[in-house]
Design a protein around this motif. Structure first.
Motif, PDB file in Angstrom:
ATOM      1  N   LYS A   1       0.832  -1.205   0.000  1.00  0.00           N
ATOM      2  CA  LYS A   1       0.000   0.000   0.000  1.00  0.00           C
ATOM      3  C   LYS A   1       0.865   1.252   0.000  1.00  0.00           C
ATOM      4  O   LYS A   1       0.573   2.218  -0.730  1.00  0.00           O
ATOM      5  N   ALA A   2       1.929   1.253   0.808  1.00  0.00           N
ATOM      6  CA  ALA A   2       2.813   2.413   0.843  1.00  0.00           C
ATOM      7  C   ALA A   2       3.435   2.654  -0.525  1.00  0.00           C
ATOM      8  O   ALA A   2       3.507   3.797  -0.998  1.00  0.00           O
ATOM      9  N   LEU A   3       3.892   1.602  -1.179  1.00  0.00           N
ATOM     10  CA  LEU A   3       4.508   1.744  -2.495  1.00  0.00           C
ATOM     11  C   LEU A   3       3.503   2.264  -3.519  1.00  0.00           C
ATOM     12  O   LEU A   3       3.821   3.159  -4.314  1.00  0.00           O
ATOM     13  N   ARG A   4       2.301   1.714  -3.499  1.00  0.00           N
ATOM     14  CA  ARG A   4       1.282   2.157  -4.455  1.00  0.00           C
ATOM     15  C   ARG A   4       0.967   3.637  -4.286  1.00  0.00           C
ATOM     16  O   ARG A   4       0.895   4.389  -5.269  1.00  0.00           O
ATOM     17  N   LEU A   5       0.790   4.074  -3.047  1.00  0.00           N
ATOM     18  CA  LEU A   5       0.461   5.472  -2.808  1.00  0.00           C
ATOM     19  C   LEU A   5       1.640   6.393  -3.116  1.00  0.00           C
ATOM     20  O   LEU A   5       1.452   7.495  -3.647  1.00  0.00           O
ATOM     21  N   LEU A   6       2.847   5.940  -2.774  1.00  0.00           N
ATOM     22  CA  LEU A   6       4.024   6.753  -3.066  1.00  0.00           C
ATOM     23  C   LEU A   6       4.161   6.968  -4.569  1.00  0.00           C
ATOM     24  O   LEU A   6       4.461   8.085  -5.023  1.00  0.00           O
ATOM     25  N   GLN A   7       3.929   5.936  -5.357  1.00  0.00           N
ATOM     26  CA  GLN A   7       4.122   6.039  -6.789  1.00  0.00           C
ATOM     27  C   GLN A   7       2.987   6.777  -7.498  1.00  0.00           C
ATOM     28  O   GLN A   7       3.104   7.078  -8.698  1.00  0.00           O
ATOM     29  N   SER A   8       1.936   7.101  -6.764  1.00  0.00           N
ATOM     30  CA  SER A   8       0.853   7.904  -7.337  1.00  0.00           C
ATOM     31  C   SER A   8       0.794   9.301  -6.722  1.00  0.00           C
ATOM     32  O   SER A   8      -0.132  10.059  -6.996  1.00  0.00           O
ATOM     33  N   ALA A   9       1.787   9.651  -5.912  1.00  0.00           N
ATOM     34  CA  ALA A   9       1.778  10.946  -5.218  1.00  0.00           C
ATOM     35  C   ALA A   9       2.071  12.094  -6.167  1.00  0.00           C
ATOM     36  O   ALA A   9       2.853  11.960  -7.125  1.00  0.00           O
ATOM     37  N   GLU A  10       1.441  13.228  -5.882  1.00  0.00           N
ATOM     38  CA  GLU A  10       1.754  14.472  -6.590  1.00  0.00           C
ATOM     39  C   GLU A  10       2.748  15.308  -5.790  1.00  0.00           C
ATOM     40  O   GLU A  10       3.538  16.054  -6.367  1.00  0.00           O
TER      41      GLU A  10
END
Length: 261
Positions: free
Chosen positions: A21-30
């Motif tokens: 989850k952390a990786l997914r959110l990090l890679q979609s961060a603005e």
């Protein structure tokens, strides 16, 4: 429409230890608002177009005060951005994540926590030294060795001086002489093992085995670069027989072990 802030634990440094989850959110961060101690390997996973805002703290120096960090998170979210607040370890273990959440809630900004592997767990698995072990430690306590400027290091030393419990000290390198002296004064033995681990789980990991009587002098002789975690208790003595190799890219590196020999 306001964006959302994700208070994410980056773990101890190895990017393989990020949660999915952390990786997914990090890679979609603005926007990524990150601490100084988030490893470069994890920062390399941020999207190419994301705005990365460093707000790191070091002993005795805060490049961005906490109040300003809170304001930044609110401002970025109000501009409609998906914001990742990236913290070393876990955001709710000496990470001040709840303080930032309070500021976001007061401003009406939606937020969520994403846990991370805390430094103590990372150091235990990387070094091979358990935090609990039958016959050596029935429990573990996490404390911070940091203190506010000009303030006393206020901890319940009598309670912490429990030989059946492993004591893990975060952010304690600058005050380890005092910490060791307080524990000894509270009844802990002079030869109680202490394992110091810097940059646990990363290619920069370094280790030092000492004891309460000598840890201050050993650190003065062989300083360790922050972040440094201290595992204090009988379990640390297992390092001499149970130590795992340093992380893969460091297997030819110098392993600093002092004392007990």
């Amino acid at each position: 429409m306001a964006g959302k802030v994700y208070l994410i634990g980056a773990g101890p440094g190895d990017p393989d230890l990020l949660t999915l989850k952390a990786l997914r959110l990090l890679q979609s961060a603005e926007v990524v608002v990150h601490d100084r101690l988030v490893s470069p390997e994890i920062m390399a996973l941020t999207p190419a177009g994301a705005l990365c805002v460093p707000v790191g703290k070091a002993a005795g120096f805060h490049s961005v005060p906490q109040d300003r960090i809170n304001e930044l998170l609110v401002e970025m979210a109000r501009d409609g951005h998906r914001v990742v607040r990236l913290k070393g370890g876990d955001p709710l273990i000496f990470g001040r994540g709840s303080e930032e959440a309070e500021a976001l809630a007061a401003a009406g900004i939606p937020y969520a926590y994403v846990p991370g592997i805390t430094a103590a767990q990372g150091a235990a698995c990387s070094t091979g030294v358990p935090l609990t072990h039958r016959g050596l430690a029935t429990g573990v306590r996490y404390v911070t060795g940091h203190r506010a400027q000009d303030a006393a290091l206020e901890l319940d030393w009598q309670s912490l001086a429990d030989p059946d419990t492993t004591l893990v000290v975060y952010m304690g390198a600058a005050n380890m002489v005092e910490i060791a002296a307080r524990l000894i004064a509270a009844g802990m033995p002079l030869d109680l093992p202490v394992l110091a681990v810097a940059h646990a789980t990363t290619p920069r990991e370094r280790r030092m085995l000492s004891d309460l009587a000598r840890i201050g002098a050993d650190l003065a002789r062989q300083p360790m670069e922050a972040p440094v975690l201290f595992v204090i208790g009988r379990v640390a003595g297992l390092y001499e027989t149970a130590a795992l190799p340093l992380p893969q890219r460091q297997r030819g590196a110098h392993l600093r072990v002092v004392g007990h020999g």
